[in-house]
Design an enzyme around this catalytic site. Structure first.
Site, PDB file in Angstrom:
ATOM      1  N   GLU A  50      52.237  35.644  43.087  1.00 23.13           N
ATOM      2  CA  GLU A  50      51.128  36.292  43.774  1.00 23.13           C
ATOM      3  C   GLU A  50      50.151  36.835  42.744  1.00 23.13           C
ATOM      4  O   GLU A  50      50.528  37.551  41.806  1.00 23.13           O
ATOM      5  CB  GLU A  50      51.595  37.416  44.692  1.00 23.13           C
ATOM      6  CG  GLU A  50      50.445  38.104  45.413  1.00 23.13           C
ATOM      7  CD  GLU A  50      50.735  38.455  46.855  1.00 23.13           C
ATOM      8  OE1 GLU A  50      49.764  38.666  47.608  1.00 23.13           O
ATOM      9  OE2 GLU A  50      51.918  38.527  47.232  1.00 23.13           O
ATOM     10  N   GLY A  96      47.325  39.339  41.977  1.00 19.10           N
ATOM     11  CA  GLY A  96      46.910  40.635  42.492  1.00 19.10           C
ATOM     12  C   GLY A  96      48.108  41.371  43.069  1.00 19.10           C
ATOM     13  O   GLY A  96      48.653  40.981  44.104  1.00 19.10           O
ATOM     14  N   SER A 126      53.132  43.670  48.669  1.00 20.16           N
ATOM     15  CA  SER A 126      53.417  42.262  48.975  1.00 20.16           C
ATOM     16  C   SER A 126      54.671  41.780  48.260  1.00 20.16           C
ATOM     17  O   SER A 126      55.491  41.063  48.843  1.00 20.16           O
ATOM     18  CB  SER A 126      52.236  41.375  48.580  1.00 20.16           C
ATOM     19  OG  SER A 126      51.110  41.635  49.375  1.00 20.16           O
ATOM     20  N   GLN A 166      43.030  36.844  36.260  1.00 15.89           N
ATOM     21  CA  GLN A 166      42.868  35.629  37.047  1.00 15.89           C
ATOM     22  C   GLN A 166      41.536  34.936  36.801  1.00 15.89           C
ATOM     23  O   GLN A 166      41.357  33.780  37.213  1.00 15.89           O
ATOM     24  CB  GLN A 166      43.016  35.925  38.541  1.00 15.89           C
ATOM     25  CG  GLN A 166      41.843  36.600  39.197  1.00 15.89           C
ATOM     26  CD  GLN A 166      41.904  36.534  40.719  1.00 15.89           C
ATOM     27  OE1 GLN A 166      41.854  37.560  41.371  1.00 15.89           O
ATOM     28  NE2 GLN A 166      41.981  35.344  41.279  1.00 15.89           N
ATOM     29  N   HIS A 196      39.224  38.820  44.762  1.00 15.50           N
ATOM     30  CA  HIS A 196      38.396  38.249  45.835  1.00 15.50           C
ATOM     31  C   HIS A 196      36.976  37.931  45.384  1.00 15.50           C
ATOM     32  O   HIS A 196      36.138  37.573  46.220  1.00 15.50           O
ATOM     33  CB  HIS A 196      38.351  39.159  47.072  1.00 15.50           C
ATOM     34  CG  HIS A 196      39.705  39.508  47.597  1.00 15.50           C
ATOM     35  ND1 HIS A 196      40.693  38.581  47.751  1.00 15.50           N
ATOM     36  CD2 HIS A 196      40.228  40.705  48.000  1.00 15.50           C
ATOM     37  CE1 HIS A 196      41.775  39.171  48.236  1.00 15.50           C
ATOM     38  NE2 HIS A 196      41.522  40.451  48.375  1.00 15.50           N
TER      39      HIS A 196
END
Length: 285
Positions: A48, A50, A62, A98, A123
């Site tokens: 994942e 983030g 998460s 990222q 995002h």
């Protein structure tokens, strides 16, 4: 209840316990249940992007969710800030940007490939695209690349736009392009095919806010029936649209180039209209 319904409930309960926004307010857990049901009891690798929390806050909702519902999974998380407080036997966190393709490649070479990669990072348009282009090849056949909150492509705060949506290079544009990627074996023009990456995708599932790109289990299959058909259709395509090829290729390389061309054309037309109007105004008759 069915196994899928049980899984949805397990995701919901864990999501509320850990405060994971995949469950509330987004309700993405229903879609995850549909696509990741087969992973429940099997060992697999999930990355994942983030980890959550703002700046140096721990976050990790998460990762804890995945650890709970996938008892055999090895879970990796990357973030701009160290989150080692979350590390456990099956959760490993790393500092990685990222938006840095070199760093992503180095990380994937050391820890990949992965069965599932989820982008729930910054995002920002450029970051999402960098991660997608860098990591899609590190998803194993049959696995998924998941893009969350892709609607930020429409919001300027994330370097997106609603007004310029058809001219900016955004994650939404590449979700649309994925239809071309899936059908890449059926392309005729080698020039056009060169602008369509060979990601090995054979399924695209788009929902409100989250999308799943599934890696193919084998090679993509062409539906072109024969070499004669290929040559005939390529010639027909060239006859109809070949004169616009340069414009098409420029747009494929940079969608904004089309906007610049249209703006120049508009200015040229307006200048010619004004010149004609000036001549008309000067005509005494």
């Amino acid at each position: 209840m069915s196994i899928k319904e049980d899984f949805i409930e397990a995701l919901r309960v864990a999501g509320h316990e850990f405060g994971c926004d995949k469950v509330s307010p987004h309700n993405y857990h229903v879609f995850y249940a549909a696509h990741l049901l087969d992973y429940i009891d099997r060992p697999f690798r999930l990355l994942e992007i983030g980890i959550g929390g703002e700046d140096r806050e721990t976050g990790g909702a998460s990762l804890k969710l995945w650890e709970r519902v996938f008892p055999s999974a090895h879970i990796y998380g990357i973030d701009l800030y160290p989150k080692t407080a979350l590390d456990s036997e099956r959760i490993k966190t790393f500092v990685c940007d990222q938006g840095d393709p070199v760093a992503l490649e180095a990380f994937a070479r050391q820890h990949g490939p992965f069965d599932v990669i989820i982008d729930d990072g910054s995002h920002k348009r450029s970051d999402q695209l960098t991660s997608l282009f860098s990591l899609i090849k590190w998803v194993l056949p049959g696995g998924y690349y998941v893009l969350e909150d892709y609607f930020t492509s429409y919001w300027p705060v994330y370097d997106g736009s609603t007004l310029a949506k058809d001219f900016l290079d955004t994650p939404v544009r590449w979700l649309k392009q994925t239809v071309d990627i899936i059908n890449r074996p059926n392309f005729l023009s080698p020039e056009s095919k060169a602008f369509v990456p060979d990601w090995g995708i054979d399924e695209l599932h788009v929902y409100a806010g989250v999308s799943f790109l599934k890696k193919a289990q084998g090679q993509g299959r062409s539906e072109i029936p024969s070499e004669e058909f290929f040559e005939n259709q390529l010639e027909l395509d060239e006859l109809r649209y070949g004169r616009f090829k340069e414009t098409f290729m420029a747009y494929a390389q940079d969608p904004m180039s089309n906007l610049i061309f249209l703006e120049k054309l508009k200015t040229l037309v307006e200048n010619n209209i004004n010149a004609v109007k000036d001549l008309t105004d000067e005509d005494p008759s």
